[in-house]
Design a protein around this motif. Sequence first.
Motif, mmCIF file in Angstrom:
data_model
loop_
_atom_site.group_PDB
_atom_site.id
_atom_site.type_symbol
_atom_site.label_atom_id
_atom_site.label_comp_id
_atom_site.label_asym_id
_atom_site.label_seq_id
_atom_site.Cartn_x
_atom_site.Cartn_y
_atom_site.Cartn_z
ATOM 1 N N VAL A 19 0.843 -1.194 0.000
ATOM 2 C CA VAL A 19 0.000 0.000 0.000
ATOM 3 C C VAL A 19 0.879 1.244 0.000
ATOM 4 O O VAL A 19 1.942 1.271 0.622
ATOM 5 C CB VAL A 19 -0.958 0.047 1.210
ATOM 6 C CG1 VAL A 19 -2.042 -1.012 1.088
ATOM 7 C CG2 VAL A 19 -0.198 -0.115 2.528
ATOM 8 N N GLU A 20 0.424 2.267 -0.710
ATOM 9 C CA GLU A 20 1.090 3.564 -0.653
ATOM 10 C C GLU A 20 0.569 4.298 0.573
ATOM 11 O O GLU A 20 -0.620 4.187 0.915
ATOM 12 C CB GLU A 20 0.812 4.364 -1.926
ATOM 13 C CG GLU A 20 1.616 5.646 -2.016
ATOM 14 C CD GLU A 20 1.525 6.300 -3.386
ATOM 15 O OE1 GLU A 20 1.593 7.539 -3.442
ATOM 16 O OE2 GLU A 20 1.380 5.570 -4.394
ATOM 17 N N ILE A 21 1.439 5.074 1.237
ATOM 18 C CA ILE A 21 1.057 5.678 2.510
ATOM 19 C C ILE A 21 1.452 7.154 2.583
ATOM 20 O O ILE A 21 2.296 7.628 1.833
ATOM 21 C CB ILE A 21 1.689 4.934 3.706
ATOM 22 C CG1 ILE A 21 3.223 5.111 3.686
ATOM 23 C CG2 ILE A 21 1.327 3.455 3.689
ATOM 24 C CD1 ILE A 21 3.920 4.604 4.927
ATOM 25 N N ASN A 22 0.837 7.841 3.527
ATOM 26 C CA ASN A 22 1.234 9.195 3.895
ATOM 27 C C ASN A 22 2.534 9.100 4.694
ATOM 28 O O ASN A 22 2.618 8.348 5.667
ATOM 29 C CB ASN A 22 0.127 9.847 4.733
ATOM 30 C CG ASN A 22 0.388 11.310 5.029
ATOM 31 O OD1 ASN A 22 1.503 11.720 5.330
ATOM 32 N ND2 ASN A 22 -0.671 12.108 4.981
ATOM 33 N N GLU A 23 3.533 9.853 4.295
ATOM 34 C CA GLU A 23 4.846 9.777 4.940
ATOM 35 C C GLU A 23 4.789 10.019 6.445
ATOM 36 O O GLU A 23 5.654 9.558 7.199
ATOM 37 C CB GLU A 23 5.789 10.812 4.323
ATOM 38 C CG GLU A 23 5.336 12.239 4.575
ATOM 39 C CD GLU A 23 6.082 13.246 3.755
ATOM 40 O OE1 GLU A 23 6.921 13.955 4.336
ATOM 41 O OE2 GLU A 23 5.825 13.327 2.544
ATOM 42 N N ALA A 24 3.752 10.737 6.904
ATOM 43 C CA ALA A 24 3.651 11.088 8.325
ATOM 44 C C ALA A 24 3.170 9.928 9.183
ATOM 45 O O ALA A 24 3.230 10.002 10.415
ATOM 46 C CB ALA A 24 2.712 12.284 8.503
ATOM 47 N N PHE A 25 2.684 8.837 8.545
ATOM 48 C CA PHE A 25 2.050 7.778 9.326
ATOM 49 C C PHE A 25 2.636 6.400 9.061
ATOM 50 O O PHE A 25 1.931 5.394 9.168
ATOM 51 C CB PHE A 25 0.544 7.759 9.033
ATOM 52 C CG PHE A 25 -0.181 8.978 9.525
ATOM 53 C CD1 PHE A 25 -0.439 9.141 10.874
ATOM 54 C CD2 PHE A 25 -0.577 9.966 8.646
ATOM 55 C CE1 PHE A 25 -1.095 10.264 11.341
ATOM 56 C CE2 PHE A 25 -1.229 11.102 9.097
ATOM 57 C CZ PHE A 25 -1.487 11.257 10.452
ATOM 58 N N GLY A 26 3.917 6.335 8.729
ATOM 59 C CA GLY A 26 4.529 5.038 8.453
ATOM 60 C C GLY A 26 4.391 4.061 9.605
ATOM 61 O O GLY A 26 3.929 2.926 9.429
ATOM 62 N N ASN A 41 12.687 10.806 -2.218
ATOM 63 C CA ASN A 41 12.941 11.913 -1.300
ATOM 64 C C ASN A 41 13.213 11.430 0.121
ATOM 65 O O ASN A 41 13.169 12.216 1.069
ATOM 66 C CB ASN A 41 11.758 12.884 -1.310
ATOM 67 C CG ASN A 41 11.574 13.549 -2.656
ATOM 68 O OD1 ASN A 41 12.527 14.065 -3.234
ATOM 69 N ND2 ASN A 41 10.360 13.520 -3.173
ATOM 70 N N ASN A 42 13.470 10.120 0.256
ATOM 71 C CA ASN A 42 13.785 9.510 1.551
ATOM 72 C C ASN A 42 12.631 9.611 2.544
ATOM 73 O O ASN A 42 12.835 9.745 3.755
ATOM 74 C CB ASN A 42 15.051 10.126 2.154
ATOM 75 C CG ASN A 42 15.693 9.221 3.196
ATOM 76 O OD1 ASN A 42 15.693 7.997 3.061
ATOM 77 N ND2 ASN A 42 16.223 9.814 4.251
ATOM 78 N N ARG A 43 11.406 9.534 2.015
ATOM 79 C CA ARG A 43 10.220 9.569 2.863
ATOM 80 C C ARG A 43 9.503 8.225 2.809
ATOM 81 O O ARG A 43 9.417 7.608 1.741
ATOM 82 C CB ARG A 43 9.257 10.669 2.386
ATOM 83 C CG ARG A 43 9.848 12.077 2.488
ATOM 84 C CD ARG A 43 9.013 13.058 1.706
ATOM 85 N NE ARG A 43 9.541 14.416 1.826
ATOM 86 C CZ ARG A 43 9.164 15.439 1.055
ATOM 87 N NH1 ARG A 43 8.269 15.232 0.097
ATOM 88 N NH2 ARG A 43 9.683 16.632 1.230
ATOM 89 N N ASN A 44 8.997 7.767 3.945
ATOM 90 C CA ASN A 44 8.239 6.520 3.957
ATOM 91 C C ASN A 44 7.079 6.618 2.975
ATOM 92 O O ASN A 44 6.254 7.526 3.071
ATOM 93 C CB ASN A 44 7.698 6.236 5.359
ATOM 94 C CG ASN A 44 8.783 5.822 6.327
ATOM 95 O OD1 ASN A 44 9.769 5.190 5.943
ATOM 96 N ND2 ASN A 44 8.619 6.167 7.595
ATOM 97 N N ARG A 45 7.020 5.670 2.026
ATOM 98 C CA ARG A 45 5.998 5.782 0.983
ATOM 99 C C ARG A 45 5.248 4.481 0.715
ATOM 100 O O ARG A 45 4.074 4.500 0.364
ATOM 101 C CB ARG A 45 6.657 6.263 -0.322
ATOM 102 C CG ARG A 45 5.683 6.601 -1.427
ATOM 103 C CD ARG A 45 4.751 7.710 -0.991
ATOM 104 N NE ARG A 45 5.480 8.932 -0.680
ATOM 105 C CZ ARG A 45 4.965 9.945 -0.008
ATOM 106 N NH1 ARG A 45 3.731 9.882 0.454
ATOM 107 N NH2 ARG A 45 5.673 11.023 0.241
ATOM 108 N N ILE A 46 5.901 3.332 0.903
ATOM 109 C CA ILE A 46 5.251 2.049 0.591
ATOM 110 C C ILE A 46 5.335 1.152 1.809
ATOM 111 O O ILE A 46 6.399 1.027 2.439
ATOM 112 C CB ILE A 46 5.916 1.341 -0.605
ATOM 113 C CG1 ILE A 46 5.991 2.276 -1.829
ATOM 114 C CG2 ILE A 46 5.167 0.053 -0.941
ATOM 115 C CD1 ILE A 46 4.662 2.736 -2.354
#
Length: 315
Positions: free
Chosen positions: A276-283, A305-310
């Motif tokens: 699932v793709e996610i909001n980087e703030a809620f990994g 961009n080194n942000r939690n995404r998947i």
Amino acid sequence: MLLKEFIAGAVPALEPLYGQSEARSIVLNLCEDILGTRSYTHIVEPDFAVPEGRLPVLKEKLARLAEAEPLQYVVGHAPFCGYDFKVTPDVLIPRQETELLCRSAIDFASRISRMRVAAGRYAAPVRILDLCTGSGCIAWTLALSVPGSEVTGTDISEKALEVARSQDFKSYVKAHNIKVPRFVLHDILSAGADGAFDAGTDDVPDASGAGEAGFDLILSNPPYVRESEKSSMNKNVLDYEPASALFVPDDDPLLYYRAIAAFSMKHLNPDGAGFVEINEAFGTQVSETFVSAGFQRTELTKDLNNRNRILHYWR
């Protein structure tokens, strides 16, 4: 009018919205789509004239761009994972972050497919489900990238499903033994884990029953942008892309992930996996949601961009 003259006048019209560099890129892409030119045509062919019959089309589309309508809606299509997809304001514009989701899923599905080759013509196809399919870009990309797989895409919007069904890959399907994805109406939030697909289709395969085949892979790029994040978003997104496919309430930002986790526990095969793709703030919170639902293993993947995404989850 010379092409270089049109470009010189068009770029300043978009600069207030996008800045000079992006405005120039948008104008050059518009010209390429309408005229078949290249980004350098006006430089290497300074006397290149815009065909008289095409100039009104260029001006009409430029006016739409100046109102902040996204280029992809103006020209009616968008690139994604090496393919070209039809898009309308009824669906989200495919984004680069979602390509990361597809690449991870393709790797997983391809491994399953190779493992089943030994069974020959009796090999079970890889069964894939794309929840909240929108334009169908994820479902189609998996179907085109993993020949022989059986892909289903679901969405709450019938208009979105119409776009997904209208994607035209006929020549590729015929040449590469591709099974056309099935697109059906389904509300992941109201249906619950046991919910069946609507519109007279078959029930969702249930992996919990003896002898019943569930899905090998479940994917989703669900709505995950909080309402409070609107203030930081551009006009071209807020005014044109479908809000129902983007936003979730601030007081319950994980509602789609709870529904997807519960659904996956019921319908994902024991050796299957989900992405699932996610909001980087809620990994961390999304990961905990799937663990709480019963998935013993989760893994976060960062974007460029080194942000939690998947989030990758499995039993």
